[in-house]
Design an enzyme around this catalytic site. Structure first.
Site, PDB file in Angstrom:
ATOM      1  N   ASP A 183       0.860  -1.173   0.000  1.00 58.57           N
ATOM      2  CA  ASP A 183       0.000   0.000   0.000  1.00 58.57           C
ATOM      3  C   ASP A 183       0.906   1.236   0.000  1.00 58.57           C
ATOM      4  OD1 ASP A 183      -2.406   1.602   0.486  1.00 58.57           O
ATOM      5  OD2 ASP A 183      -1.587   1.841   2.499  1.00 58.57           O
TER       6      ASP A 183
ATOM      7  N   ASP B 221      -0.177   5.193   0.824  1.00 60.88           N
ATOM      8  CA  ASP B 221      -0.421   6.189   1.875  1.00 60.88           C
ATOM      9  C   ASP B 221      -0.493   5.534   3.249  1.00 60.88           C
ATOM     10  OD1 ASP B 221      -0.988   8.586   0.093  1.00 60.88           O
ATOM     11  OD2 ASP B 221      -2.496   7.171  -0.634  1.00 60.88           O
TER      12      ASP B 221
END
Length: 237
Positions: free
Chosen positions: A9, A11
């Site tokens: 991922d 952020d």
């Protein structure tokens, strides 16, 4: 166990982008006639994609001002958000400690890396470039890259297909319940970090298979596991 593909991922996992996301959201709120919100408030809505973040944040603010008449309709608001975020994305992304070195170590050890985010692809690539991470990923999949987004397993399975990986030799790393659900749905190892944006929920509550307290710790785990697998293979040979 040998790991061949790891998806990350973006952020809250690799980089802290809350400030630039909050700035775009706050510029949009002001144009709607609403007050700016603290970064910590905006953080609660990060993770499902930029537009979904704005919709959640707007609903939160409108609960404080139930009789407020918005100056923009939803389509106008989201268009303005896209404009503002195109200006702030990549403005000042902060890679978490050891991020670059850990990704470099994984790449050097032969692990194939992909970035899997619900952020729109055009914004994700801007952030990765600004953070100096672009060259470390073979593939970047955004929330608008495929028909389905996290927590649907399709993006992970698509990445494995493109990179030639197998679910039993892959892991997905994230900071939220969405990431853990995505990994489990795809059948890959569900790994998590505790410092990101999980709507105020402790990452332990999402029941990942493993929580890493730093990105260097994660890289060390993968490298050691792969070296042990290689040694065992030589012994059997």
């Amino acid at each position: 166990m040998r790991y061949s593909v790891i998806t990350f991922d973006l952020d809250g996992t690799l980089v802290d982008t809350a400030a630039e996301i909050a700035e775009a959201a706050n510029r949009t709120l002001v144009e709607c006639g609403l007050p700016r919100q603290p970064v910590e408030v905006v953080k609660q809505f990060i993770g499902a994609g930029t537009r979904q973040m704005m919709q959640g944040l707007l609903a939160h603010v409108l609960r404080q001002f139930p009789n407020h008449q918005l100056k923009l309709n939803e389509t106008e608001m989201l268009n303005r958000l896209d404009h503002h975020y195109s200006c702030t994305a990549g403005m000042d992304p902060q890679p978490y400690p050891g991020c670059v070195e850990s990704l470099q170590r994984l790449r050097a050890s032969g692990v194939r890396l992909a970035c899997l985010t619900n952020k729109e692809h055009r914004f994700a690539t801007k952030v990765l470039h600004a953070a100096g991470l672009s060259s470390l990923f073979e593939l970047v999949i955004g929330g608008d890259s495929l028909p389905q987004r996290k927590p649907n397993p399709q993006p992970v399975l698509h990445i494995l297909h493109v990179l030639g990986g197998e679910v039993q030799r892959a892991a997905h790393v994230g900071d939220s319940r969405t990431d853990v659900q995505t990994a489990k749905a795809a059948g890959v190892a569900a790994w998590a970090v505790p410092w990101g944006y999980n709507a105020g929920e402790p990452i332990e509550a999402t029941q990942p298979e493993r929580i890493f307290m730093s990105l260097p710790e994660l890289a060390e785990h993968v490298v050691q596991a792969n070296q042990a697998h290689a040694s065992a293979t030589l012994v059997r040979a």
